[in-house]
Scaffold this active site. Structure first.
Site, PDB file in Angstrom:
ATOM      1  N   GLU A  56       0.858  -1.187   0.000  1.00 48.55           N
ATOM      2  CA  GLU A  56       0.000   0.000   0.000  1.00 48.55           C
ATOM      3  C   GLU A  56       0.893   1.235   0.000  1.00 48.55           C
ATOM      4  OE1 GLU A  56      -2.878   2.519   3.015  1.00 48.55           O
ATOM      5  OE2 GLU A  56      -2.808   0.340   3.274  1.00 48.55           O
ATOM      6  N   ARG A  60       0.619  10.260   1.280  1.00 51.33           N
ATOM      7  CA  ARG A  60       1.035  11.204   2.316  1.00 51.33           C
ATOM      8  C   ARG A  60       2.264  12.006   1.918  1.00 51.33           C
ATOM      9  NH1 ARG A  60       0.668   7.223   7.633  1.00 51.33           N
ATOM     10  NH2 ARG A  60      -1.441   6.449   7.232  1.00 51.33           N
ATOM     11  N   LYS A 144     -11.263  -1.369   6.081  1.00 50.22           N
ATOM     12  CA  LYS A 144     -10.076  -1.130   6.886  1.00 50.22           C
ATOM     13  C   LYS A 144     -10.535  -0.546   8.218  1.00 50.22           C
ATOM     14  CE  LYS A 144      -6.177   2.115   7.063  1.00 50.22           C
ATOM     15  NZ  LYS A 144      -5.299   3.010   6.251  1.00 50.22           N
TER      16      LYS A 144
END
Length: 219
Positions: A56, A60, A144
């Site tokens: 993943e 960011r 998630k």
């Protein structure tokens, strides 16, 4: 510029199957924030050598989209997804970059509906029963849980298993070697996400070893 990969739109059932397959392959999904562009391939190679092949890549940092594109082109055997997808515009960008799955830290109605139209399966972030129900009404069955430890950890997952018997989770946030086995022992946990194995201050071999050590806890 890399062109978006043409893929047919999947049904929700097919997307659920796809999420199940990649989580079964992953078991542990590294949540990666690329600090420097030159780290993209060494980081991926170290994780791969340690046995982690479902990655993943978060948005960011400004290198997130570049990392997804390069890994899809240069490491095609890896399964590369996009994390920290917050809105429809980010979803479009990661789809164009070639992301094979999408992960969000939370859920909005607009993002959930946009992902229904996307050919790429999404794992929406939730932190409460109410958020699960919003996604559930749209057909989502895989989520998630974030931030997992703050949300109640394994105790919360056990409790959620009662009313949501057909839901499976990838808990992320506070998961590490000390509690990894407890999470993975739960029937409603598909895989876990984390970043504890990504410290490269002692070199890339340390990342490889940390990845291998994490997987060994599950054998």
């Amino acid at each position: 510029m890399t062109q978006a990969i043409s893929r047919p739109t999947l049904t929700m059932a097919e997307k659920i199957d796809s999420i199940d397959a990649l989580c079964a392959r992953a078991r542990i999904m590294p949540v990666i924030t690329i600090a420097r562009e030159e780290d993209i391939l060494p980081m991926a190679d170290a994780l791969d050598a340690g046995g982690l092949q479902v990655l993943e890549i978060t948005l960011r940092s400004p290198h997130g989209l570049t990392a997804i594109r390069r890994l899809r082109e240069e490491r095609p055997h890896l399964c590369v997804g996009a994390g920290t997808v917050l809105d429809r515009h980010m979803l479009d960008a990661v789809e164009e970059a070639g992301a094979q799955f999408i992960v969000s830290p939370g859920s909005t109605d607009d993002l959930l509906r946009a992902a229904l139209e996307s050919p790429v399966p999404m794992l929406p972030g939730v932190a409460s029963a109410s958020e699960i129900m919003v996604g559930y009404a749209l057909g989502y069955r895989r989520f998630k849980l974030f931030p997992a430890e703050v949300c109640g950890g394994t105790a919360a997952l056990k409790a959620l298993g009662g009313p949501f018997g057909d839901i499976r989770f990838c808990p992320t946030g506070g998961v590490g070697p000390a509690n990894l086995q407890r999470y993975m022992a739960l029937p409603n946990v598909m895989c876990v996400g984390g970043s504890w194995m990504l410290d490269s201050s002692n070199g890339w071999d340390a990342v490889r070893q940390a990845s291998a050590d994490a997987l060994a806890l599950l054998d």
